[in-house]
Design an enzyme around this catalytic site. Structure first.
Site, mmCIF file in Angstrom:
data_model
loop_
_atom_site.group_PDB
_atom_site.id
_atom_site.type_symbol
_atom_site.label_atom_id
_atom_site.label_comp_id
_atom_site.label_asym_id
_atom_site.label_seq_id
_atom_site.Cartn_x
_atom_site.Cartn_y
_atom_site.Cartn_z
ATOM 1 N N GLY A 31 0.775 -1.230 0.000
ATOM 2 C CA GLY A 31 0.000 0.000 0.000
ATOM 3 C C GLY A 31 0.807 1.283 0.000
ATOM 4 O O GLY A 31 0.616 2.138 -0.876
ATOM 5 N N ASP A 33 3.650 2.017 -0.979
ATOM 6 C CA ASP A 33 4.475 2.231 -2.175
ATOM 7 C C ASP A 33 3.658 2.733 -3.366
ATOM 8 O O ASP A 33 4.059 3.695 -4.041
ATOM 9 C CB ASP A 33 5.172 0.931 -2.592
ATOM 10 C CG ASP A 33 6.321 0.573 -1.662
ATOM 11 O OD1 ASP A 33 6.505 1.277 -0.664
ATOM 12 O OD2 ASP A 33 7.016 -0.420 -1.943
ATOM 13 N N THR A 34 2.516 2.079 -3.637
ATOM 14 C CA THR A 34 1.868 2.317 -4.937
ATOM 15 C C THR A 34 0.348 2.493 -4.884
ATOM 16 O O THR A 34 -0.279 2.637 -5.926
ATOM 17 C CB THR A 34 2.168 1.140 -5.900
ATOM 18 O OG1 THR A 34 1.606 -0.066 -5.354
ATOM 19 C CG2 THR A 34 3.659 0.962 -6.120
ATOM 20 N N GLY A 63 -2.975 -6.853 11.034
ATOM 21 C CA GLY A 63 -1.601 -7.100 11.450
ATOM 22 C C GLY A 63 -0.835 -7.801 10.338
ATOM 23 O O GLY A 63 -0.854 -7.384 9.183
ATOM 24 N N GLU A 97 0.892 -12.797 1.827
ATOM 25 C CA GLU A 97 -0.106 -12.746 0.762
ATOM 26 C C GLU A 97 0.444 -13.388 -0.513
ATOM 27 O O GLU A 97 -0.264 -14.130 -1.212
ATOM 28 C CB GLU A 97 -0.500 -11.293 0.495
ATOM 29 C CG GLU A 97 -1.627 -11.138 -0.515
ATOM 30 C CD GLU A 97 -2.035 -9.681 -0.662
ATOM 31 O OE1 GLU A 97 -3.060 -9.290 -0.068
ATOM 32 O OE2 GLU A 97 -1.318 -8.930 -1.374
#
Length: 647
Positions: A31, A33-34, A63, A97
């Site tokens: 998030g 970053d981009t 978390g 993820e």
């Protein structure tokens, strides 16, 4: 063939096979970053094109753990785009993820596309610069972790870095144009791959789809692989091919499912199929072929640089394959060709080395499919338990039979079920027979005769014994004929060297023989049903049409009360096998045409005086007291067994 709902631990799911995913694209990104730059713009561009895209706004993060909702979103996505930015590896959440993306999407042979945004792929692959620094910090933080999560993250980064994707760094041009190229590519992969229906209630697909996908080796972009799927009619070859197609289609520049090639080539010709192939792959580029040779040239010239997925369904002639997919070099590197056929030899003739033989459903899967077809639920009144078991036994794992029975008996009461099963067990359903008989009709006359002999009389026999019996019958070696039947999936040789076939294929063979004279079995070429044989022997109803008699009473309780003259009219009887039973007296006549005589407890010490056993090749008289001098023409040893067998 159909699919049973998978457990969450299984790499495949029902949605994978049915192509009914909730999201077209799942975007994995860091998030900070981009989110408000590149990834946010990519998400908007995909949405504007009508591509259903999952974009985590942060609400599903908890978390460092992946929440169940986020995991479900990953599982329900068709394609994953992983935006690897400079600080991506600093986030343990992103790494977790990524592991799930590779397991749930890439692990299911679906498509994962990395975007190397302001990073070099080699830095990701070899953990250099910011990626190496991040992993060093993680190793210190999790040095006591018994689950080795850092090792999993390293492997995941290495794996994603080896995938084909997109690379953008400052100075490469306009970012919006780079995003536009990604959207166009994704749009092509999604819009040109319409969902193909697999089954309304799929059962039992996990294992075959997994094995076929493994043979295809989609992970490797090198070379072109052809994979053959073979088995008897109605066993589920096309269903498996459909499921695999839906699973891996997004990996390729072009896809084409040529269905019912046997039927459509007969109706419309091979040029029609060649045109379909080129139009499906090339779109609106204008292809019009007038001859098969021109078609093969066009396919080679125009598809040799494209990575395609081609399914050639239900092939029965080599000319079909030569016209549609003659050689692997007709297609670009990374292409995959799936061929479904009943004939294993046809696949071998075309040089297809990777093959999968489809097996029937097990009892649990069969029962589930039958319930859903007949009741649209798996909760069924216990009163139906016995008749359902009867239907499952009858179908012997053949999905086609289960679907036909279930559909025909939908909404019927128990009495109607029992009445219908009585009928099915007497006469093979016309829909089932039509599918099964395609393979029989394609055989030559000699091979058809051998098939009918096995179906009526020799199913379950040892292979060498079948060869001996058939050679004695026809006078020449039957190995080739048996080999053809194996290749065409009409019979199998089990691990104990027994010749076996599907029960419904056996029923088909017996019906074909009985159709010659349905009301007078004595005019049929082969006799196997003990009641018919007893009636013919006791009533002297035999004819010259009879060539084989195979008599075996259930439970050894049969008795024949005859005058011994019944064989007199059977001038062409070549094989007489009597496994058990009692006879009121010995035969007064045996045909000189006999090649095989096996008679347990032969009811006399002597052969009839007018019997010449010179043509006998096989003689078995177990538990008999026969002392006939006629045996001297066969062997100097009484009760001998003479074999004339090819090896």
């Amino acid at each position: 063939m159909a699919l049973q709902s998978s457990s969450s631990s299984h790499p495949f799911s029902s949605s994978s096979f049915s192509y009914a995913w909730k999201y077209d694209v799942f975007i994995s990104f860091r998030g900070p970053d981009t989110r408000y730059g590149f990834t946010g713009n990519l998400y908007k561009a995909l949405r504007d094109k009508g591509i259903l895209t999952f974009f985590d706004d942060g609400e599903l993060q908890s978390g460092e753990e992946i929440t169940p909702a986020l995991l479900k979103a990953i599982e329900q996505s068709r394609i994953a785009i992983v935006v690897l930015s400079p600080n991506y590896a600093a986030s343990s959440f992103c790494l977790e993820e990524l592991v799930h993306v590779l397991h749930c999407i890439k692990g299911n042979n679906r498509l994962v596309l990395p975007v190397f945004y302001e990073v070099d792929p080699s830095d990701v692959r070899h953990l250099k610069k910011s990626f190496g620094e991040a992993m060093d910090k993680h190793e210190k933080r999790y040095k006591d972790d018994m689950n080795n999560k850092v090792d999993k993250w390293k492997k995941a980064l290495h794996q994603v870095a080896n995938l084909s994707g997109y690379h953008f760094k400052y100075g490469d041009g306009y970012e919006h144009m780079f995003i536009g190229n990604i959207v166009v590519n994704i749009s092509k992969r999604i819009r040109r791959r319409a969902a193909l229906p697999v089954a309304d209630h799929p059962v039992g697909l996990e294992s075959p789809v997994s094995k076929v996908a493994s043979l295809l080796d989609v992970e490797s972009n090198a070379g072109v692989h052809m994979v053959g799927i073979y088995g008897i009619g109605g066993i589920g070859k096309t269903t498996i091919a459909l499921a695999v197609y839906n699973l891996i289609a997004d990996h390729f520049e072009g896809v084409c499912f040529l269905e019912n090639v046997r039927e459509n080539s007969n109706k419309y010709g091979l040029v029609h199929l060649q045109n379909i192939l080129l139009c499906k792959i090339l779109g609106n580029e204008g292809v019009e072929i007038l001859g098969v040779k021109e078609g093969t040239t066009q396919i080679q010239r125009r598809l040799c640089r494209k990575s395609i997925l081609l399914i050639v369904d239900d092939v029965d002639e080599h000319e079909q394959l030569k016209a549609i997919a003659g050689n692997p070099d007709w297609f670009g590197s990374g292409s995959r060709i799936i061929i479904t056929a009943r004939d294993k030899h046809l696949l071998a003739l075309h040089g297809v080395e990777r093959t999968y033989e489809v097996q029937g459903l097990n009892e649990e899967e069969s029962l589930e499919l039958l319930k859903w077809k007949a009741f649209k639920t798996d909760i069924v009144n216990p009163r139906y338990a016995d008749v359902l078991t009867r239907a499952v036994t009858y179908a012997s794992g053949l999905p086609l039979a289960l679907e036909v029975i279930g559909s025909n008996l939908f909404g019927k009461d128990l009495q109607q079920w029992e009445s219908a099963m009585d009928q099915y067990e007497k006469v093979l359903d016309s829909k089932i027979r039509k599918i099964l008989q395609v393979s029989f009709d394609a055989l030559g006359k000699d091979v058809q005769s051998v098939f009918l002999d096995i179906a009526c009389c020799f199913k379950g026999y040892n292979l060498m014994e079948v060869i001996s019996l058939l050679q004695a019958h026809y006078g020449n070696c039957m190995r080739y004929h048996i080999g053809v039947l194996v290749e065409k999936s009409l019979i199998k040789i089990d691990k104990n060297d027994r010749v076996i076939m599907h029960d419904l294929t056996e029923d088909m063979g017996k019906e074909i023989v009985l159709e010659k004279s349905p009301k007078q079995p004595g005019k049929c070429s082969r006799l196997w049903f003990h009641e018919d044989i007893v009636k013919i022997l006791e009533g002297n109803q035999g004819t010259s049409a009879i060539e084989i008699i195979h008599l075996e009473f259930p439970l050894f309780k049969g008795e024949v009360k005859w005058d011994g003259t019944a064989f007199e009219q059977m001038k062409n009887l070549k094989i007489l096998i009597i496994k058990n039973g009692r006879f009121s007296k010995g035969p007064k006549y045996l045909p000189n045409s006999l090649r095989v005589l096996e008679w347990r407890r032969y009811p006399s010490k002597y052969f009839p005086s007018n019997f010449d056993p010179e043509k006998l090749s096989i003689l078995k008289l177990p538990d008999s007291l026969c002392m006939s001098p006629k045996l001297d023409s066969l062997s100097k040893v009484p009760q001998a067994q003479k074999f004339s067998t090819c090896y």
